[in-house]
Design an enzyme around this catalytic site. Structure first.
Site, PDB file in Angstrom:
ATOM      1  N   ASP A  17       6.434  21.026  10.521  1.00  0.00           N
ATOM      2  CA  ASP A  17       6.238  22.458  10.254  1.00  0.00           C
ATOM      3  C   ASP A  17       4.759  22.827  10.347  1.00  0.00           C
ATOM      4  O   ASP A  17       4.389  23.994  10.264  1.00  0.00           O
ATOM      5  CB  ASP A  17       6.862  22.861   8.915  1.00  0.00           C
ATOM      6  CG  ASP A  17       6.365  22.035   7.752  1.00  0.00           C
ATOM      7  OD1 ASP A  17       5.493  21.155   7.946  1.00  0.00           O
ATOM      8  OD2 ASP A  17       6.851  22.256   6.620  1.00  0.00           O
ATOM      9  N   SER A  18       3.904  21.819  10.579  1.00  0.00           N
ATOM     10  CA  SER A  18       2.498  22.088  10.896  1.00  0.00           C
ATOM     11  C   SER A  18       2.390  22.928  12.166  1.00  0.00           C
ATOM     12  O   SER A  18       1.343  23.503  12.453  1.00  0.00           O
ATOM     13  CB  SER A  18       1.718  20.779  11.061  1.00  0.00           C
ATOM     14  OG  SER A  18       2.372  19.912  11.967  1.00  0.00           O
ATOM     15  N   ASP A  67      11.128  18.997  10.759  1.00  0.00           N
ATOM     16  CA  ASP A  67      10.930  19.401   9.364  1.00  0.00           C
ATOM     17  C   ASP A  67      11.906  20.495   8.956  1.00  0.00           C
ATOM     18  O   ASP A  67      12.085  21.478   9.676  1.00  0.00           O
ATOM     19  CB  ASP A  67       9.498  19.952   9.183  1.00  0.00           C
ATOM     20  CG  ASP A  67       8.560  18.914   8.635  1.00  0.00           C
ATOM     21  OD1 ASP A  67       9.009  18.039   7.859  1.00  0.00           O
ATOM     22  OD2 ASP A  67       7.363  18.968   8.978  1.00  0.00           O
ATOM     23  N   LYS A  83      13.348  16.018   8.252  1.00  0.00           N
ATOM     24  CA  LYS A  83      12.415  15.554   7.218  1.00  0.00           C
ATOM     25  C   LYS A  83      12.373  16.593   6.100  1.00  0.00           C
ATOM     26  O   LYS A  83      12.305  17.793   6.374  1.00  0.00           O
ATOM     27  CB  LYS A  83      11.016  15.332   7.812  1.00  0.00           C
ATOM     28  CG  LYS A  83       9.978  14.906   6.763  1.00  0.00           C
ATOM     29  CD  LYS A  83       8.758  14.249   7.380  1.00  0.00           C
ATOM     30  CE  LYS A  83       7.771  15.181   8.018  1.00  0.00           C
ATOM     31  NZ  LYS A  83       7.185  16.203   7.123  1.00  0.00           N
ATOM     32  N   GLU A 142      10.563  17.554   2.326  1.00  0.00           N
ATOM     33  CA  GLU A 142       9.474  17.282   1.380  1.00  0.00           C
ATOM     34  C   GLU A 142      10.014  17.195  -0.052  1.00  0.00           C
ATOM     35  O   GLU A 142      10.825  18.027  -0.458  1.00  0.00           O
ATOM     36  CB  GLU A 142       8.412  18.383   1.470  1.00  0.00           C
ATOM     37  CG  GLU A 142       7.673  18.361   2.786  1.00  0.00           C
ATOM     38  CD  GLU A 142       6.463  19.288   2.802  1.00  0.00           C
ATOM     39  OE1 GLU A 142       6.092  19.844   1.752  1.00  0.00           O
ATOM     40  OE2 GLU A 142       5.899  19.455   3.903  1.00  0.00           O
ATOM     41  N   GLU A 152       1.911  10.849   2.339  1.00  0.00           N
ATOM     42  CA  GLU A 152       0.723  11.587   2.790  1.00  0.00           C
ATOM     43  C   GLU A 152      -0.337  11.628   1.692  1.00  0.00           C
ATOM     44  O   GLU A 152      -0.068  12.022   0.549  1.00  0.00           O
ATOM     45  CB  GLU A 152       1.125  13.018   3.194  1.00  0.00           C
ATOM     46  CG  GLU A 152      -0.073  13.853   3.656  1.00  0.00           C
ATOM     47  CD  GLU A 152       0.295  15.107   4.438  1.00  0.00           C
ATOM     48  OE1 GLU A 152       1.479  15.304   4.771  1.00  0.00           O
ATOM     49  OE2 GLU A 152      -0.645  15.876   4.719  1.00  0.00           O
TER      50      GLU A 152
HETATM   51  O1  KIV Z   1       4.166  18.907   9.585  1.00  0.00           O
HETATM   52  C1  KIV Z   1       3.641  17.822   9.907  1.00  0.00           C
HETATM   53  O2  KIV Z   1       3.020  17.692  10.983  1.00  0.00           O
HETATM   54  C2  KIV Z   1       3.794  16.697   8.998  1.00  0.00           C
HETATM   55  C3  KIV Z   1       2.968  15.470   9.257  1.00  0.00           C
HETATM   56  C4  KIV Z   1       1.539  15.731   9.082  1.00  0.00           C
HETATM   57  C5  KIV Z   1       3.440  14.324   8.463  1.00  0.00           C
HETATM   58  O3  KIV Z   1       4.556  16.763   8.090  1.00  0.00           O
END
Ligand code: KIV
Length: 263
Positions: free
Chosen positions: A43-44, A82, A111, A113, A180
């Site tokens: 989600d980055s 994510d 993924k 959190e 992380e």
């Molecule tokens: O969103 C992302 O890119 C991440 C990684 C930095 C682990 O969760």
């Protein structure tokens, strides 16, 4: 890698797992051609591609669009997506629908959190046939609750919480977890305890794998250069120079050359 089974094998055989966060078809094709093992559509993407200040701004539509693009670029590769902000907190139905949408867009796994408060969601997704990767330590979707992008697990109580969460993730059926920004000794001891692989970012060298955002390892963003993200090339300078070279060539009438002129 193509499946989560290879994650388990990598852990058993102590083969360090390499995961790259990438968001579009072109970059996905590049990663799939490389020696990396998996792509994370993190989600980055909300920050790196869409210019938002945090991952809180990633939406399900945004994530599905990028997962589909990555899947088109890397048809046979492991793609982890994510689950966006608050999705796991909206209960089983909402989380299952969102995870289903990501899987139908092309993800191999999702993924999530954190653990506390949505354990039932993690268990339900796993039981529903959706592989779940956890994400512990610094969980960026909680940036406002954490008071910033702060290193986690320095205090003994915090460290024990991360350790307990990793144990819980394993019990719930997660196939792997990101660790992380936690102390390297903590990351190493948690990784040694767990049967499922840990993928570190800013967590030292004792995890079962590492993940970096592609634009970070390429050094593309001159304003964002976290200490834990090694730059393998000076992408910002390289790209800038290429663009400036093009601009100079246009202005000096050296582009296009005869060979570049279509008849
Ligand atoms: O969103 C992302 O890119 C991440 C990684 C930095 C682990 O969760």
């Amino acid at each position: 890698m193509k499946s989560i089974l290879e994650f388990s094998r990598a852990k058993r055989e102590q083969h360090p797992i390499v995961m790259i966060a990438a968001y579009d078809a072109l970059m996905a094709r590049l990663v799939a051609e490389s020696e990396a093992d998996a792509i994370l559509v993190g989600d980055s993407v909300a920050m790196v591609v869409h210019g938002h200040p945090s991952t809180v701004h990633a939406t399900l539509d945004m994530m599905c669009t990028h997962v589909a693009a990555v899947r088109r670029g890397a048809p046979d590769f492991m793609v982890v997506a994510d689950l966006p902000f608050l999705t796991a907190r909206r209960g089983r139905l909402a989380a299952t629908e969102a995870a289903g949408a990501l899987m139908q867009a092309g993800a191999t796994a999702v993924k999530i959190e954190g653990v506390a408060g949505h354990e039932d969601v993690i268990a339900h997704l796993v039981e529903s046939g959706i592989p779940v990767m956890g994400h512990l330590g610094l969980t960026p979707q909680s940036v406002h609750q954490l008071g910033g992008y702060r290193f986690q697990g320095r205090e003994p109580a915090e460290a024990e919480r991360v350790r307990a969460e990793s144990r819980r993730l394993q019990e719930l059926g997660a196939f792997a977890f990101v660790l992380e920004c936690v102390p390297s000794a903590l990351a190493a001891s948690i990784s040694a305890e767990r049967a499922i692989p840990s993928i570190g970012i800013g967590a030292g060298g004792g995890t079962d794998g590492q993940v970096l955002v592609l634009s970070d390892l390429l050094g593309l963003d001159a304003r964002f250069q976290p200490r834990f993200a090694r730059r393998y090339t000076e992408g910002h300078a390289v790209v800038l120079e290429a663009i400036n070279h093009f601009a100079r060539d246009v202005r000096t009438a050296t582009f296009p050359a005869q060979a570049e002129v279509l008849a």
